[in-house]
Design a protein around this motif. Structure first.
Motif, PDB file in Angstrom:
ATOM      1  N   TYR A 300       0.847  -1.198   0.000  1.00  0.00           N
ATOM      2  CA  TYR A 300       0.000   0.000   0.000  1.00  0.00           C
ATOM      3  C   TYR A 300       0.879   1.244   0.000  1.00  0.00           C
ATOM      4  O   TYR A 300       2.054   1.190   0.381  1.00  0.00           O
ATOM      5  CB  TYR A 300      -0.895  -0.007   1.243  1.00  0.00           C
ATOM      6  CG  TYR A 300      -1.724   1.239   1.428  1.00  0.00           C
ATOM      7  CD1 TYR A 300      -2.884   1.430   0.684  1.00  0.00           C
ATOM      8  CD2 TYR A 300      -1.341   2.222   2.338  1.00  0.00           C
ATOM      9  CE1 TYR A 300      -3.646   2.574   0.850  1.00  0.00           C
ATOM     10  CE2 TYR A 300      -2.098   3.365   2.510  1.00  0.00           C
ATOM     11  CZ  TYR A 300      -3.240   3.545   1.754  1.00  0.00           C
ATOM     12  OH  TYR A 300      -3.988   4.676   1.915  1.00  0.00           O
ATOM     13  N   ASN A 302       0.487   5.945  -0.048  1.00  0.00           N
ATOM     14  CA  ASN A 302      -0.338   7.150  -0.138  1.00  0.00           C
ATOM     15  C   ASN A 302      -0.474   7.612  -1.592  1.00  0.00           C
ATOM     16  O   ASN A 302       0.379   7.323  -2.442  1.00  0.00           O
ATOM     17  CB  ASN A 302       0.276   8.274   0.698  1.00  0.00           C
ATOM     18  CG  ASN A 302       0.245   7.953   2.183  1.00  0.00           C
ATOM     19  OD1 ASN A 302      -0.677   7.303   2.672  1.00  0.00           O
ATOM     20  ND2 ASN A 302       1.260   8.404   2.908  1.00  0.00           N
ATOM     21  N   ASP A 303      -1.549   8.341  -1.867  1.00  0.00           N
ATOM     22  CA  ASP A 303      -1.803   8.921  -3.194  1.00  0.00           C
ATOM     23  C   ASP A 303      -1.882   7.853  -4.294  1.00  0.00           C
ATOM     24  O   ASP A 303      -1.594   8.123  -5.461  1.00  0.00           O
ATOM     25  CB  ASP A 303      -0.726   9.955  -3.553  1.00  0.00           C
ATOM     26  CG  ASP A 303      -0.631  11.075  -2.523  1.00  0.00           C
ATOM     27  OD1 ASP A 303      -1.694  11.526  -2.053  1.00  0.00           O
ATOM     28  OD2 ASP A 303       0.490  11.474  -2.175  1.00  0.00           O
TER      29      ASP A 303
END
Length: 320
Positions: A300, A302-303
């Motif tokens: 995973y 961010n963004d």
């Protein structure tokens, strides 16, 4: 080379290997990526389709990306990698292995974990373009095993090939199969089997003398499929012969370009033999990162850019 210390520490939800694997495989979406399809004719008269994406300005750097079992260039992990790399100045050639582009291939054979001749054909096509000074390889799962085997087969590599990143790699195929046949992976195995049976029935329409309804009915597990189809169609004695000859683990010591392997410790598809710690410790070009979390291609970030997409970019940028 010392093992790479991983900084991957995702939110709580993504610390569960199964949840992260499922999210990345079924939920994550990657938009706003242009892909231009180019069909490559192979030496045996078959074909495979490649999908190309380009940096905003002319680039001399190309990354060839290879998907996993029953994947394609349209999977989120493929498009996410392509998007991250094109936005950083790399062009992309995303391979759809034989029969994985949405169009059935011509021959009885298809693709498998050790079919490096097809990767070689794509690289030859790229070299004939006379456009790229630096070529890198990026593979996921089966595609990671494929590129590692290619790099370690003691072939004379083109000087343009500068490095590689392989993610969630079943370096020892029989060991990985043992994991997939366990109850913890029953849902994944069922999904894989369902997809390959669909394709086998398509093959049956083209080659009815080679595949009967009874043959298909007798396939209960992924190993049964490899015993019946993968091994016979690609010149192996049986499934175990296929796994033994196609596993990249035995080729790792021969790799001589900077190569990063990222295998999460909670990847339910990988057994202990899929973590080549001892080889990496003694190797000058092989870097092994084993994050505590990540599942199977389930990292995973961010963004909507995953940890491994950022790590791939970082690693390739730092190859001299």
């Amino acid at each position: 080379m010392p093992l790479v210390n991983s900084t991957y520490n995702p939110p709580l939800f993504f610390k569960n290997g199964h949840l992260s694997t499922i999210y990345s495989g079924l939920v994550r979406k990657v938009e706003d990526l242009d892909q231009i399809r180019v069909r490559i004719t192979l030496p045996d008269s078959d074909f495979l389709d490649t999908d190309w994406s380009y940096a905003s300005s002319t680039s001399k750097k190309l990354v060839i990306i290879i998907h996993g079992l029953e994947g394609s260039s349209k999977r989120a992990y493929m498009k996410g990698s392509a998007k991250a790399l094109t936005e950083s100045g790399y062009d992309i050639c995303a391979i759809n292995l034989r029969g994985c582009s949405g169009t059935a291939n011509k021959l009885y054979r298809s693709y498998h974990s050790g079919a490096t001749e097809d990767l070689h054909a794509v690289i030859e096509h790229v070299l004939q373009l006379d456009k790229y000074q630096n070529i890198y390889l990026n593979g996921f799962s089966l595609g990671g095993n494929l590129l590692l085997k290619y790099l370690g087969e003691k072939r004379e590599l083109p000087t343009e090939i500068k490095g590689a990143v392989a993610i969630s790699v079943p370096c020892q195929l029989a060991d990985s199969l043992d994991q997939l046949l366990q109850f913890k992976n029953a849902l994944y195995a069922k999904r894989f089997k369902g997809n390959i049976i669909i394709k086998l029935k398509q093959k049956q329409q083209l080659f009815p003398d080679l595949i009967s309804d009874t043959d298909i009915e007798n396939i209960k597990t992924l190993k049964d499929f490899d015993d019946f189809y993968t091994s016979r169609a690609h010149g192996f004695t049986d499934a175990m012969d296929y796994y033994a000859k196609s596993s990249s683990l035995q080729f790792l010591e021969n790799i001589d370009v900077p190569t990063l392997i990222i295998n999460a410790l909670n990847d339910s598809f990988l057994g202990s033999e899929c973590y080549p710690i001892d080889i990496a410790k003694q190797h000058s070009s092989l870097f092994l990162e084993t994050p505590k979390y990540g599942g199977h291609v389930g990292f995973y970030g961010n963004d909507n850019f995953t940890y491994t997409e950022r790590r791939t970019l970082e690693f390739l940028d730092n190859i001299e």
